[in-house]
Write an enzyme that holds these catalytic residues in place. Sequence first.
Site, PDB file in Angstrom:
ATOM      1  N   GLU A   1       0.829  -1.212   0.000  1.00  0.00           N
ATOM      2  CA  GLU A   1       0.000   0.000   0.000  1.00  0.00           C
ATOM      3  C   GLU A   1       0.862   1.261   0.000  1.00  0.00           C
ATOM      4  O   GLU A   1       0.453   2.288  -0.542  1.00  0.00           O
ATOM      5  CB  GLU A   1      -0.948  -0.037   1.197  1.00  0.00           C
ATOM      6  CG  GLU A   1      -2.023  -1.108   1.025  1.00  0.00           C
ATOM      7  CD  GLU A   1      -2.869  -1.322   2.263  1.00  0.00           C
ATOM      8  OE1 GLU A   1      -4.092  -1.456   2.127  1.00  0.00           O
ATOM      9  OE2 GLU A   1      -2.298  -1.370   3.381  1.00  0.00           O
TER      10      GLU A   1
ATOM     11  N   GLU B   1      -3.635  -9.570   4.038  1.00  0.00           N
ATOM     12  CA  GLU B   1      -4.493  -9.318   5.199  1.00  0.00           C
ATOM     13  C   GLU B   1      -5.628 -10.327   5.345  1.00  0.00           C
ATOM     14  O   GLU B   1      -5.911 -10.815   6.450  1.00  0.00           O
ATOM     15  CB  GLU B   1      -5.076  -7.888   5.128  1.00  0.00           C
ATOM     16  CG  GLU B   1      -4.128  -6.787   5.540  1.00  0.00           C
ATOM     17  CD  GLU B   1      -3.263  -6.281   4.400  1.00  0.00           C
ATOM     18  OE1 GLU B   1      -2.664  -5.211   4.547  1.00  0.00           O
ATOM     19  OE2 GLU B   1      -3.176  -6.964   3.353  1.00  0.00           O
TER      20      GLU B   1
END
Length: 273
Positions: A127, A147
Amino acid sequence: MSASNPSQSASTKAAQPSGDDAILTERHGEHILIIRMNRPHRRNAFDGATAQALEAVIDAYEEDDQLRCAVLTGSDIVFSSGQDLIAAVHNDKGATKRRGGFGIMGQPPTKPIIAAVEGHALAGGLELCLACDLVVSSRTATMGIPEAAKSLVAVGGGCFRLPKRIPYHLAMELAITGKAWPATRFAELGLVNKLTEPGQALAGALELAQEVLAAGPLAVRASKQIVQHAYDWVESDAWSKQMEYAAPVMASEDLQEGLRAFAEKRPAVWKGR
């Protein structure tokens, strides 16, 4: 097993980079800022203090008129493993109120920033790359948003930025399986601008930064903003909305210098005004 030395443990803990010490900076020449994540004991994962430190560095980068391009990098082993999960257990999140995740994800700088990736760029590490404008990576690097495999959600932009950078179904595969892919695959998909040999990502990013410096700094900043907003604008509105960013460039001294330099067949000397 021998008992640990309490004073030695305290000393080691105190020596671990935290806050300002976890984000190092250096100038490369006059116009490039190198930003290095430096938390090796946590694989360059972010806690709140580290996010605040990166936000302060990004703020300083924005305010320095001499700096025209930044390069964000980690170590030769890891770019970043994302949120420090041990810190998160204690409700210490790697985010700031103003710039968001890791002090950059919600409000990246208006000037260009390049990610230079070695090793793993996982979870918040990927990210971070998505918050940058260009990505240079070692061929041996690995990227992904794992995640979901831990019953977490990539809320640092991974789930909504990644489908804008690579094909939808491939972004979906990464998001819902938690798999990681080699940087070579991401280069094939267009997320990585340039692949390098291992240990050469920073050098490759600095070469790309020099190409950015060759362009007019006002035009670079305006062009970045227009490209970023292109995802949000419908074309009928984009014609007028782009002029908010382009008009000051059209009225600048640098535009006149660019035209003269072209006519005189010489490199332009930019003033940033």
